[in-house]
Design a protein around this motif. Structure first.
Motif, PDB file in Angstrom:
ATOM      1  N   ASP A  75       0.865  -1.184   0.000  1.00  0.00           N
ATOM      2  CA  ASP A  75       0.000   0.000   0.000  1.00  0.00           C
ATOM      3  C   ASP A  75       0.899   1.231   0.000  1.00  0.00           C
ATOM      4  O   ASP A  75       1.991   1.213   0.579  1.00  0.00           O
ATOM      5  CB  ASP A  75      -0.907   0.038   1.233  1.00  0.00           C
ATOM      6  N   ALA A  76       0.443   2.291  -0.643  1.00  0.00           N
ATOM      7  CA  ALA A  76       1.199   3.542  -0.686  1.00  0.00           C
ATOM      8  C   ALA A  76       0.271   4.697  -0.332  1.00  0.00           C
ATOM      9  O   ALA A  76      -0.949   4.620  -0.535  1.00  0.00           O
ATOM     10  CB  ALA A  76       1.799   3.755  -2.075  1.00  0.00           C
ATOM     11  N   GLU A  77       0.854   5.756   0.205  1.00  0.00           N
ATOM     12  CA  GLU A  77       0.071   6.933   0.518  1.00  0.00           C
ATOM     13  C   GLU A  77       0.501   8.108  -0.357  1.00  0.00           C
ATOM     14  O   GLU A  77       1.644   8.197  -0.789  1.00  0.00           O
ATOM     15  CB  GLU A  77       0.180   7.316   1.992  1.00  0.00           C
ATOM     16  N   TYR A  78      -0.446   8.972  -0.629  1.00  0.00           N
ATOM     17  CA  TYR A  78      -0.171  10.214  -1.337  1.00  0.00           C
ATOM     18  C   TYR A  78      -1.103  11.276  -0.776  1.00  0.00           C
ATOM     19  O   TYR A  78      -1.899  11.005   0.141  1.00  0.00           O
ATOM     20  CB  TYR A  78      -0.337  10.038  -2.852  1.00  0.00           C
ATOM     21  N   PHE A  79      -1.014  12.488  -1.292  1.00  0.00           N
ATOM     22  CA  PHE A  79      -1.763  13.593  -0.706  1.00  0.00           C
ATOM     23  C   PHE A  79      -2.403  14.425  -1.811  1.00  0.00           C
ATOM     24  O   PHE A  79      -1.806  14.651  -2.863  1.00  0.00           O
ATOM     25  CB  PHE A  79      -0.845  14.456   0.160  1.00  0.00           C
ATOM     26  N   VAL A  80      -3.632  14.883  -1.551  1.00  0.00           N
ATOM     27  CA  VAL A  80      -4.415  15.583  -2.561  1.00  0.00           C
ATOM     28  C   VAL A  80      -4.804  16.969  -2.046  1.00  0.00           C
ATOM     29  O   VAL A  80      -5.190  17.129  -0.882  1.00  0.00           O
ATOM     30  CB  VAL A  80      -5.691  14.788  -2.917  1.00  0.00           C
ATOM     31  N   ALA A  81      -4.687  17.966  -2.926  1.00  0.00           N
ATOM     32  CA  ALA A  81      -5.072  19.330  -2.574  1.00  0.00           C
ATOM     33  C   ALA A  81      -6.555  19.387  -2.235  1.00  0.00           C
ATOM     34  O   ALA A  81      -7.360  18.598  -2.732  1.00  0.00           O
ATOM     35  CB  ALA A  81      -4.751  20.274  -3.730  1.00  0.00           C
ATOM     36  N   SER A  82      -6.922  20.346  -1.388  1.00  0.00           N
ATOM     37  CA  SER A  82      -8.311  20.445  -0.925  1.00  0.00           C
ATOM     38  C   SER A  82      -9.287  20.680  -2.072  1.00  0.00           C
ATOM     39  O   SER A  82     -10.453  20.268  -2.007  1.00  0.00           O
ATOM     40  CB  SER A  82      -8.446  21.577   0.101  1.00  0.00           C
ATOM     41  N   ASP A  83      -8.830  21.313  -3.160  1.00  0.00           N
ATOM     42  CA  ASP A  83      -9.723  21.534  -4.303  1.00  0.00           C
ATOM     43  C   ASP A  83      -9.680  20.388  -5.306  1.00  0.00           C
ATOM     44  O   ASP A  83     -10.352  20.426  -6.343  1.00  0.00           O
ATOM     45  CB  ASP A  83      -9.394  22.857  -5.010  1.00  0.00           C
ATOM     46  N   GLY A  84      -8.891  19.347  -5.016  1.00  0.00           N
ATOM     47  CA  GLY A  84      -8.831  18.165  -5.862  1.00  0.00           C
ATOM     48  C   GLY A  84      -8.117  18.353  -7.181  1.00  0.00           C
ATOM     49  O   GLY A  84      -8.182  17.478  -8.050  1.00  0.00           O
ATOM     50  N   SER A  85      -7.383  19.445  -7.332  1.00  0.00           N
ATOM     51  CA  SER A  85      -6.753  19.737  -8.621  1.00  0.00           C
ATOM     52  C   SER A  85      -5.396  19.073  -8.794  1.00  0.00           C
ATOM     53  O   SER A  85      -4.972  18.791  -9.912  1.00  0.00           O
ATOM     54  CB  SER A  85      -6.601  21.242  -8.805  1.00  0.00           C
ATOM     55  N   LYS A  86      -4.696  18.828  -7.697  1.00  0.00           N
ATOM     56  CA  LYS A  86      -3.360  18.250  -7.799  1.00  0.00           C
ATOM     57  C   LYS A  86      -3.063  17.342  -6.622  1.00  0.00           C
ATOM     58  O   LYS A  86      -3.744  17.378  -5.592  1.00  0.00           O
ATOM     59  CB  LYS A  86      -2.312  19.345  -7.921  1.00  0.00           C
ATOM     60  N   ALA A  87      -2.008  16.558  -6.794  1.00  0.00           N
ATOM     61  CA  ALA A  87      -1.605  15.600  -5.759  1.00  0.00           C
ATOM     62  C   ALA A  87      -0.085  15.572  -5.675  1.00  0.00           C
ATOM     63  O   ALA A  87       0.623  16.038  -6.574  1.00  0.00           O
ATOM     64  CB  ALA A  87      -2.148  14.210  -6.074  1.00  0.00           C
ATOM     65  N   ILE A  88       0.404  15.014  -4.581  1.00  0.00           N
ATOM     66  CA  ILE A  88       1.845  14.878  -4.382  1.00  0.00           C
ATOM     67  C   ILE A  88       2.128  13.511  -3.770  1.00  0.00           C
ATOM     68  O   ILE A  88       1.362  13.028  -2.928  1.00  0.00           O
ATOM     69  CB  ILE A  88       2.398  16.018  -3.490  1.00  0.00           C
ATOM     70  N   ILE A  89       3.206  12.873  -4.224  1.00  0.00           N
ATOM     71  CA  ILE A  89       3.547  11.532  -3.748  1.00  0.00           C
ATOM     72  C   ILE A  89       5.060  11.370  -3.715  1.00  0.00           C
ATOM     73  O   ILE A  89       5.772  11.929  -4.560  1.00  0.00           O
ATOM     74  CB  ILE A  89       2.921  10.441  -4.644  1.00  0.00           C
ATOM     75  N   ASP A  90       5.559  10.653  -2.723  1.00  0.00           N
ATOM     76  CA  ASP A  90       6.961  10.252  -2.700  1.00  0.00           C
ATOM     77  C   ASP A  90       7.145   9.056  -3.617  1.00  0.00           C
ATOM     78  O   ASP A  90       6.410   8.065  -3.509  1.00  0.00           O
ATOM     79  CB  ASP A  90       7.395   9.827  -1.289  1.00  0.00           C
ATOM     80  N   SER A  91       8.117   9.099  -4.502  1.00  0.00           N
ATOM     81  CA  SER A  91       8.420   7.912  -5.316  1.00  0.00           C
ATOM     82  C   SER A  91       8.777   6.735  -4.413  1.00  0.00           C
ATOM     83  O   SER A  91       8.487   5.578  -4.734  1.00  0.00           O
ATOM     84  CB  SER A  91       9.565   8.201  -6.289  1.00  0.00           C
ATOM     85  N   SER A  92       9.371   7.036  -3.267  1.00  0.00           N
ATOM     86  CA  SER A  92       9.789   5.984  -2.340  1.00  0.00           C
ATOM     87  C   SER A  92       8.602   5.273  -1.698  1.00  0.00           C
ATOM     88  O   SER A  92       8.750   4.173  -1.157  1.00  0.00           O
ATOM     89  CB  SER A  92      10.690   6.566  -1.247  1.00  0.00           C
ATOM     90  N   GLN A  93       7.407   5.874  -1.753  1.00  0.00           N
ATOM     91  CA  GLN A  93       6.215   5.208  -1.230  1.00  0.00           C
ATOM     92  C   GLN A  93       5.844   3.990  -2.076  1.00  0.00           C
ATOM     93  O   GLN A  93       5.202   3.067  -1.600  1.00  0.00           O
ATOM     94  CB  GLN A  93       5.038   6.179  -1.196  1.00  0.00           C
ATOM     95  N   VAL A  94       6.273   3.995  -3.332  1.00  0.00           N
ATOM     96  CA  VAL A  94       5.944   2.905  -4.240  1.00  0.00           C
ATOM     97  C   VAL A  94       7.165   2.053  -4.552  1.00  0.00           C
ATOM     98  O   VAL A  94       7.146   0.830  -4.399  1.00  0.00           O
ATOM     99  CB  VAL A  94       5.330   3.448  -5.555  1.00  0.00           C
TER     100      VAL A  94
END
Length: 359
Positions: A75-94
């Motif tokens: 499983d991996a985690e990432y993060f999404v902007a409150s308006d749902g327009s963009k996201a951010i993820i660590d490559s190391s999470q995957v």
């Protein structure tokens, strides 16, 4: 009143960046009770970068089931902007080293699963920022590109199985036309190095820590040279900045996908406004300070910028390699040498250095 910034990275295996900053703060607060402290837990693109940035920007956490670089289920985690327009993820999470359930196997490890995760996220948002660092891969991001729609051929036939480094020599043409992806993926990079260079500072510099044996280094160089020389439908920028980060992921994002790229250390310094206003003292640090630290990682970057703007700065390192002889790089491992290295010992060592700082 002294303005003191505490901006350390994690001390891998012992203290998180938040814990390290708090430890140093407590120690210095006793010495300078009237000082104004700014606490800035840092990351450079490696593990934990996305979560720190998400906290600053108030992004929401999300999870996804996927595979790691050896196609083991995780499983991996990432993060999404409150308006749902963009996201951010660590490559190391995957595809990070810490996500492996088995021993590192760089010749069979692929960034393909990261591409699949990014593709899934792009179904929900307009753009994704990938924090590059801590990967277990050396495939120059070709697997990721393949998952995003890049077509690789061998003797005219499409290669359908996920690309791994041991397959790259068989690739004889690459169709990199990805109109629906180009410009939608950016990266925050942990190091600023090219794919290849005549000196040590290149993608190859970090290959041993991903499991590449010394006897295979020339083979890896030849693999990268093959990627440069094989025909591409749209020739990438092989000399783009950050190309060698994340086992070549920087090349894939910046050189092929035309994404915006920035140093992770620079990004975090700007996010915290560390040098605006300019402080009196900056304390930074990381688990090990060596020549890799001088390729754009947090401690090396802050030390360099501090000297440019005339700020007194110190690096408190968990250990310091022999090739470093900088008087402002302090080796905490000289304290409590008989104690086992754990969270408590690491914290005591940081405090011991702080008690002796000549500021």
């Amino acid at each position: 009143m002294l303005d003191i910034v505490i901006a350390t990275d994690k001390y891998k295996g012992t203290l998180t960046a938040v814990e390290a900053c708090k430890t140093i703060h407590c120690a210095l607060e006793n010495r300078f009770p009237d000082a104004h402290f700014r606490i800035c837990p840092m990351a450079d693109g490696g593990e934990g970068t996305a979560s720190l940035i998400a906290e600053i920007l108030n992004y929401k956490k999300a999870k996804i089931s996927c595979n790691n670089s050896l196609f083991e289920e995780i499983d991996a985690e990432y993060f999404v902007a409150s308006d749902g327009s963009k996201a951010i993820i660590d490559s190391s999470q995957v595809i990070g080293l810490l996500k492996l359930k088995s021993s590192p196997d760089p010749w069979h490890a692929s960034s393909y699963p990261l591409g699949m995760v990014i593709r899934s996220i792009l179904n929900e948002v307009q753009s994704v920022t990938v924090c590059i660092g801590g990967t277990s891969t050396v495939d120059c991001g070709l697997g990721m590109l393949q998952a995003l729609g890049c077509v690789f051929r061998r003797k005219g036939k499409i290669i359908s199985e996920p690309l791994t480094p041991d397959m790259v020599f068989c690739v004889d043409s690459i169709d990199s036309t990805l109109e629906n992806i180009v410009g939608r993926i950016d990266c925050v990079s942990d190091v600023d190095v090219p794919l290849l260079s005549d000196n040590r500072k290149s993608m190859l510099m970090f290959a041993p820590q991903k499991g590449v044996k010394q006897c295979d280094m020339q083979r890896l160089r030849m693999m990268v040279e093959h990627i440069v020389n094989v025909p591409w439908t749209e020739k990438p920028d092989f000399n783009c900045r950050y190309a060698g980060a994340g086992g070549g992921l920087g090349f894939a994002v910046n050189g092929v996908l035309k994404g915006k790229s920035i140093s992770g250390a620079e990004y975090m310094c700007d996010a915290y406004s560390i040098f605006n206003p300019v402080p009196d003292i900056i304390i930074t640090g990381e688990g090990r300070f060596d020549e890799q630290s001088l390729t754009g990682k947090v401690a090396g970057y802050i030390l360099s910028v501090s000297r440019c703007v005339g700020v007194k700065s110190f690096v408190i390192a968990g250990c310091v390699s022999d090739e470093i002889s900088d008087k402002d790089v302090l080796n905490s491992s000289v304290f409590f040498q008989d104690s086992p290295l754990n969270k408590d010992t690491a914290a005591r060592r940081l405090a011991a250095v702080c008690e002796r700082l000549l500021v």
